[in-house]
Design a protein around this motif. Structure first.
Motif, short mmCIF file in Angstrom:
data_model
loop_
_atom_site.label_atom_id
_atom_site.label_comp_id
_atom_site.label_asym_id
_atom_site.label_seq_id
_atom_site.Cartn_x
_atom_site.Cartn_y
_atom_site.Cartn_z
N ARG A 20 6.28 -5.64 5.92
CA ARG A 20 6.28 -5.59 4.46
C ARG A 20 7.52 -4.91 3.90
N LEU A 21 8.00 -3.87 4.56
CA LEU A 21 9.19 -3.16 4.08
C LEU A 21 10.43 -4.04 4.06
N ASP A 22 10.46 -5.06 4.91
CA ASP A 22 11.61 -5.95 4.98
C ASP A 22 11.76 -6.81 3.73
N GLU A 36 4.56 4.27 8.28
CA GLU A 36 3.17 3.79 8.30
C GLU A 36 2.51 3.95 6.93
N ALA A 37 2.74 5.07 6.29
CA ALA A 37 2.14 5.32 4.97
C ALA A 37 2.71 4.35 3.93
N MET A 38 4.02 4.10 3.99
CA MET A 38 4.63 3.17 3.04
C MET A 38 4.09 1.76 3.23
N ILE A 44 -1.92 -2.42 0.31
CA ILE A 44 -3.09 -2.38 -0.58
C ILE A 44 -2.70 -2.41 -2.06
N GLY A 45 -1.39 -2.46 -2.35
CA GLY A 45 -0.94 -2.62 -3.73
C GLY A 45 -0.68 -1.33 -4.49
N CYS A 72 -4.70 3.13 -8.94
CA CYS A 72 -4.83 1.97 -8.06
C CYS A 72 -5.62 2.31 -6.81
N LEU A 73 -5.39 3.49 -6.25
CA LEU A 73 -6.12 3.91 -5.06
C LEU A 73 -7.61 4.03 -5.36
N LEU A 74 -7.95 4.65 -6.47
CA LEU A 74 -9.36 4.81 -6.82
C LEU A 74 -10.04 3.47 -7.03
N THR A 75 -9.34 2.53 -7.67
CA THR A 75 -9.88 1.19 -7.86
C THR A 75 -10.07 0.51 -6.51
N TRP A 76 -9.08 0.62 -5.63
CA TRP A 76 -9.15 0.02 -4.31
C TRP A 76 -10.32 0.57 -3.52
#
Length: 80
Positions: A20-22, A36-38, A44-45, A72-76
């Motif tokens: 995804r980073l690419d 990994e965190a990025m 997950i958006g 966004c995290l809470l919604t996810w």
């Protein structure tokens, strides 16, 4: 921080899309410890990058950006 919280509550259980980073011209300038965190945040958006195709992984996060990522995290989490 958000990635660690996701791990703490058991929501980070699988390997993310490591390519995804690419998709961002500066994605691979992400510090090794944060890769990994990025990837997880992108998967997950929580992060979407900027309109110019950059991610700016070394730039300081603004208060507004952190608020949006947290929301966004809470919604996810609710959708899981």
């Amino acid at each position: 921080m958000l990635y660690r919280y996701g791990k703490h509550i058991g929501k980070v259980t699988e390997k993310m899309d490591v390519d995804r980073l690419d998709q961002y011209s500066d994605g691979r300038t992400t510090a090794t410890y944060a890769l990994e965190a990025m990837e997880w945040c992108l998967d997950i958006g929580l992060l979407n990058g900027y309109g110019d195709g950059t991610l700016a992984p070394a730039a300081p996060a603004t208060r507004g950006a952190v608020a949006k990522m947290t929301a966004c995290l809470l919604t996810w989490i609710e959708q899981q």
